[in-house]
Write a protein that holds these residues in place. Structure first.
Motif, PDB file in Angstrom:
ATOM      1  N   VAL A 153       0.860  -1.213  -0.018  1.00 60.06           N
ATOM      2  CA  VAL A 153       0.123   0.113  -0.099  1.00 60.06           C
ATOM      3  C   VAL A 153       0.922   1.134  -0.030  1.00 60.06           C
ATOM      4  CG1 VAL A 153      -1.799   1.475   1.318  1.00 60.06           C
ATOM      5  CG2 VAL A 153      -1.814  -1.330   1.151  1.00 60.06           C
ATOM      6  N   HIS A 154       0.576   2.154  -0.892  1.00 58.64           N
ATOM      7  CA  HIS A 154       1.030   3.431  -0.963  1.00 58.64           C
ATOM      8  C   HIS A 154       0.330   4.630  -0.624  1.00 58.64           C
ATOM      9  CE1 HIS A 154       4.891   2.005  -3.681  1.00 58.64           C
ATOM     10  NE2 HIS A 154       4.745   1.494  -2.500  1.00 58.64           N
ATOM     11  N   LEU A 155      -0.789   4.613  -1.164  1.00 55.65           N
ATOM     12  CA  LEU A 155      -1.641   5.569  -1.104  1.00 55.65           C
ATOM     13  C   LEU A 155      -3.339   5.188  -0.941  1.00 55.65           C
ATOM     14  CD1 LEU A 155      -2.632   8.807  -1.210  1.00 55.65           C
ATOM     15  CD2 LEU A 155      -2.560   8.425  -3.842  1.00 55.65           C
ATOM     16  N   VAL A 156      -4.084   5.679  -0.062  1.00 55.92           N
ATOM     17  CA  VAL A 156      -5.638   5.700  -0.084  1.00 55.92           C
ATOM     18  C   VAL A 156      -6.046   6.770  -0.019  1.00 55.92           C
ATOM     19  CG1 VAL A 156      -7.361   4.531   1.356  1.00 55.92           C
ATOM     20  CG2 VAL A 156      -5.073   3.700   1.447  1.00 55.92           C
ATOM     21  N   ASN A 157      -7.189   7.084  -0.952  1.00 56.34           N
ATOM     22  CA  ASN A 157      -7.850   8.127  -0.891  1.00 56.34           C
ATOM     23  C   ASN A 157      -9.256   7.678  -0.814  1.00 56.34           C
ATOM     24  OD1 ASN A 157      -6.053  10.223  -1.697  1.00 56.34           O
ATOM     25  ND2 ASN A 157      -6.236   9.289  -3.755  1.00 56.34           N
ATOM     26  N   CYS A 158     -10.186   8.474   0.218  1.00 57.97           N
ATOM     27  CA  CYS A 158     -11.682   8.081   0.445  1.00 57.97           C
ATOM     28  C   CYS A 158     -12.372   9.299   0.552  1.00 57.97           C
ATOM     29  CB  CYS A 158     -11.670   7.412   1.649  1.00 57.97           C
ATOM     30  SG  CYS A 158     -13.032   6.614   2.113  1.00 57.97           S
ATOM     31  N   ALA A 199      -7.610  -0.622   4.976  1.00 59.71           N
ATOM     32  CA  ALA A 199      -6.681  -1.014   4.161  1.00 59.71           C
ATOM     33  C   ALA A 199      -4.991  -0.882   4.347  1.00 59.71           C
ATOM     34  CB  ALA A 199      -6.667   0.230   2.964  1.00 59.71           C
ATOM     35  N   ASN A 200      -4.795  -0.437   5.459  1.00 62.37           N
ATOM     36  CA  ASN A 200      -3.525  -0.437   6.242  1.00 62.37           C
ATOM     37  C   ASN A 200      -3.448  -1.441   7.261  1.00 62.37           C
ATOM     38  OD1 ASN A 200      -1.644   1.709   5.113  1.00 62.37           O
ATOM     39  ND2 ASN A 200      -3.705   2.808   4.983  1.00 62.37           N
ATOM     40  N   ASP A 201      -4.112  -2.606   7.245  1.00 63.56           N
ATOM     41  CA  ASP A 201      -4.271  -3.555   8.385  1.00 63.56           C
ATOM     42  C   ASP A 201      -4.221  -3.103   9.732  1.00 63.56           C
ATOM     43  OD1 ASP A 201      -4.203  -5.427   6.355  1.00 63.56           O
ATOM     44  OD2 ASP A 201      -2.038  -5.540   6.283  1.00 63.56           O
ATOM     45  N   TYR A 202      -5.099  -1.825  10.014  1.00 61.11           N
ATOM     46  CA  TYR A 202      -5.352  -1.200  11.251  1.00 61.11           C
ATOM     47  C   TYR A 202      -3.754  -0.885  11.777  1.00 61.11           C
ATOM     48  CZ  TYR A 202      -9.459  -3.062  10.425  1.00 61.11           C
ATOM     49  OH  TYR A 202     -10.839  -3.185   9.844  1.00 61.11           O
ATOM     50  N   GLU A 203      -2.780  -0.454  10.926  1.00 58.61           N
ATOM     51  CA  GLU A 203      -1.640   0.071  11.631  1.00 58.61           C
ATOM     52  C   GLU A 203      -1.959   1.485  11.849  1.00 58.61           C
ATOM     53  OE1 GLU A 203       3.116   0.842  10.392  1.00 58.61           O
ATOM     54  OE2 GLU A 203       1.890  -0.740   9.283  1.00 58.61           O
ATOM     55  N   ASP A 233       6.917   5.058   7.065  1.00 58.76           N
ATOM     56  CA  ASP A 233       7.452   4.442   6.029  1.00 58.76           C
ATOM     57  C   ASP A 233       7.176   5.339   4.743  1.00 58.76           C
ATOM     58  OD1 ASP A 233       4.731   3.548   5.573  1.00 58.76           O
ATOM     59  OD2 ASP A 233       5.302   1.482   5.665  1.00 58.76           O
ATOM     60  N   GLY A 234       6.276   6.341   4.695  1.00 59.19           N
ATOM     61  CA  GLY A 234       6.039   7.190   3.450  1.00 59.19           C
ATOM     62  C   GLY A 234       4.411   6.795   2.846  1.00 59.19           C
ATOM     63  N   ARG A 235       3.879   5.971   3.668  1.00 59.12           N
ATOM     64  CA  ARG A 235       2.577   5.694   3.200  1.00 59.12           C
ATOM     65  C   ARG A 235       1.581   6.857   3.534  1.00 59.12           C
ATOM     66  NH1 ARG A 235       0.706   0.698   6.485  1.00 59.12           N
ATOM     67  NH2 ARG A 235       2.667   1.276   7.414  1.00 59.12           N
ATOM     68  N   VAL A 236       0.606   7.204   2.637  1.00 53.87           N
ATOM     69  CA  VAL A 236      -0.139   8.449   2.928  1.00 53.87           C
ATOM     70  C   VAL A 236      -1.743   8.117   2.503  1.00 53.87           C
ATOM     71  CG1 VAL A 236      -0.566  10.694   2.004  1.00 53.87           C
ATOM     72  CG2 VAL A 236       1.530   9.900   2.213  1.00 53.87           C
ATOM     73  N   ALA A 237      -2.559   8.871   3.331  1.00 54.73           N
ATOM     74  CA  ALA A 237      -3.871   8.463   2.955  1.00 54.73           C
ATOM     75  C   ALA A 237      -4.601   9.671   3.296  1.00 54.73           C
ATOM     76  CB  ALA A 237      -4.677   7.327   4.007  1.00 54.73           C
ATOM     77  N   THR A 238      -5.705  10.145   2.413  1.00 56.04           N
ATOM     78  CA  THR A 238      -6.572  11.340   2.482  1.00 56.04           C
ATOM     79  C   THR A 238      -7.962  11.051   2.623  1.00 56.04           C
ATOM     80  OG1 THR A 238      -6.868  11.502   0.099  1.00 56.04           O
ATOM     81  CG2 THR A 238      -4.750  12.528   1.276  1.00 56.04           C
ATOM     82  N   PHE A 239      -8.869  11.968   3.390  1.00 60.06           N
ATOM     83  CA  PHE A 239     -10.373  11.567   3.116  1.00 60.06           C
ATOM     84  C   PHE A 239     -10.977  12.989   3.233  1.00 60.06           C
ATOM     85  CE2 PHE A 239     -10.141  11.780   7.782  1.00 60.06           C
ATOM     86  CZ  PHE A 239     -11.181  12.528   8.112  1.00 60.06           C
ATOM     87  N   HIS A 240     -12.092  12.948   2.596  1.00 60.41           N
ATOM     88  CA  HIS A 240     -12.988  14.039   2.799  1.00 60.41           C
ATOM     89  C   HIS A 240     -14.425  13.847   2.972  1.00 60.41           C
ATOM     90  CE1 HIS A 240     -14.694  17.896   1.905  1.00 60.41           C
ATOM     91  NE2 HIS A 240     -15.718  17.597   1.308  1.00 60.41           N
ATOM     92  N   CYS A 241     -14.891  14.307   4.110  1.00 58.82           N
ATOM     93  CA  CYS A 241     -16.393  14.045   4.390  1.00 58.82           C
ATOM     94  C   CYS A 241     -17.290  15.315   4.367  1.00 58.82           C
ATOM     95  CB  CYS A 241     -16.605  13.271   5.673  1.00 58.82           C
ATOM     96  SG  CYS A 241     -15.715  14.056   7.022  1.00 58.82           S
TER      97      CYS A 241
END
Length: 357
Positions: A153-158, A199-203, A233-241
Motif C-alpha cells: 500500500v502506498h496511497l489511500v483516498n476516500c 486498507a493498512n491492516d489497522y496499523e 514509511d511514507g504511506r499516505v492517506a487522505t479523506f474528505h467528508c
C-alpha cells in the motif's frame, strides 16, 4: 429436537436507523427483536407497528425497563452519540452485549470507559460499521494482500459526502452540538477513517493533519472537513467528508503493483450484489492504457446490515454457550478509528496543527 435458542435483541430508542436494524434482525435465523424501548411507550408501540414486528415484541416506556428485562441478550444503541456513554455503561453493568451506532463515543476516553465496562462484565462490544460485514470486504482484502497483484500500500483516498436538505440542517441531530457534536466527521468521516485503517491492516498512522477549509455550523459542529494521515514509511492517506456535496462513496487504494477502486464502499448500490475494480501492472500501451481494470462482482445472500447482525449474534452465542471471552478485535478496531477521528478534530480545533499519534 429442541429448537435452538436465538439471541434476543433489545432496541434502545426508535431513531430512524433503528428501522434498518429491526429489518436486519428479522432476516436472520440466529436472532430476534425481543423488545423495543423509547422514552414514550406510545412511540415504542408505534415503532413495532410501523416495522411490522411480531405482536409479542415487548415495548417499554423507558430505557431502564428494557435493561432490567433478564431475557434481553443484546442491546442495540442508536441514540445520539452524547448518550452512548451513559447507556452503554448501564447496559454493560446489566450484562447486556452491546451493538452501538457509530461513532461509539465523543472521545477516546469515553470509549475506553465503555470497553473497560464490557470487558469487566464479559460482554461483547461492536460498533455498527456495516460494510465491514459485506462479503465484498474480505474479497477486496484478498487482492490487497497478494504481493504479485497489488504489492504494498502506498496511497489511500476516500470520500463520503451527501447533500443535506434545508430541513436536515435545521433539524437533524447530527447538526446539534449537544447531541452529536462530531457532525460530518463522526458520521461520514468515521466510515472513511475505518476504510483507511482497514486498507493498512489497522496499523496506526504516525501523524494526522486536517485540511484547510473545514466548515462548521453556528453551533460549532463540523459539516465538512478532510485530513491527511501519514505513516513513518511514507504511506499516505487522505479523506474528505461533507454534508454539502452530492452523494459520493469513493475508495481508491494504490499499491506498488496494482490499484483497487470502488464507488459505493459504505452502502453498495444494490443490496444483493456489489462490485469493485482492480488493475495490475497497468501502463501505457501506445495511445491507450493496458491492461484495463477488471470488475469483480460479489453476491450477498443478505443485506450487509443482516450480515452484521448474524456475525454479532454468532459471537454472542459463542460466549453464552461456551463461557468464552468476547472477541477483542471489534473494540480494538473501534478504538483505533476513534483515536484517528479525534485527532482530526483536535487538528481542526487547534488551527490545523499536525497531531502525532
Amino acid at each position: 429436537m429442541a429448537e435452538e435458542k436465538v439471541v434476543r435483541f433489545g432496541i434502545l430508542g426508535c431513531a430512524g436507523i433503528a428501522t434498518k436494524l429491526a429489518r436486519a434482525v428479522g432476516m436472520t435465523s440466529n436472532s430476534s427483536v425481543y423488545a423495543v424501548a423509547s422514552r414514550s411507550i406510545d412511540k415504542a408501540k408505534a415503532f413495532v407497528s410501523a416495522n411490522n414486528l411480531p405482536p409479542e415484541v415487548k415495548t417499554y416506556g423507558s430505557y431502564e425497563q428494557l435493561l432490567d428485562d433478564l431475557c434481553v441478550d443484546v442491546v442495540y444503541i442508536p441514540l445520539p452519540t452524547s448518550l452512548h456513554l451513559e447507556w452503554a455503561l448501564k447496559a454493560a453493568h446489566k450484562k447486556k452485549h452491546i451493538l452501538v451506532e457509530k461513532p461509539p463515543a465523543l472521545c477516546v476516553e469515553d470509549l475506553d470507559t465503555i470497553i473497560e465496562a464490557c470487558n469487566n462484565n464479559g460482554v461483547q462490544f461492536m460498533d455498527g460499521t456495516m460494510w465491514m460485514h459485506h462479503p465484498r470486504t474480505p474479497q477486496m482484502k484478498t487482492f490487497l494482500q497478494n504481493p504479485d497483484l497489488f504489492g504494498d500500500v502506498h496511497l489511500v483516498n476516500c470520500t463520503l459526502t451527501f447533500a443535506g436538505s434545508s430541513k436536515f440542517f435545521e433539524e437533524d441531530i447530527r447538526l446539534k452540538p449537544d447531541l452529536d457534536a462530531l457532525g460530518a466527521l463522526g458520521d461520514a468521516g468515521w466510515y472513511c477513517i475505518r476504510a483507511i485503517l482497514w486498507a493498512n491492516d489497522y496499523e496506526m498512522p504516525r501523524s494526522v493533519i486536517a485540511h484547510p477549509g473545514p466548515v462548521l455550523n453556528e453551533g460549532g459542529v463540523i459539516t465538512s472537513c478532510g485530513a491527511t494521515l501519514s505513516w513513518k514509511d511514507g504511506r499516505v492517506a487522505t479523506f474528505h467528508c461533507s454534508f454539502h456535496s452530492c452523494l459520493t462513496m469513493d475508495l481508491s487504494i494504490h499499491g506498488s503493483k496494482g490499484n483497487l477502486n470502488l464507488y459505493d464502499f459504505a452502502i453498495p448500490y444494490e443490496e444483493n450484489t456489489a462490485s469493485f475494480f482492480t488493475s495490475t501492472n497497468t501502463n501505457f500501451r501506445d495511445t491507450a492504457w493496458g491492461p484495463k481494470p477488471s470488475e469483480h462482482r460479489v453476491t450477498a445472500e443478505f443485506p450487509q446490515e443482516t450480515l452484521m447482525v448474524q456475525e454479532f449474534a454468532r459471537v454472542v452465542k459463542g460466549i453464552q454457550d461456551s463461557g468464552g471471552k468476547p472477541d477483542s478485535q471489534w473494540p480494538s478496531i473501534s478504538r483505533k478509528t476513534q483515536i484517528v477521528m479525534n485527532a482530526v478534530k483536535t487538528s481542526i480545533q487547534e488551527g490545523l496543527i499536525s497531531v502525532t499519534l
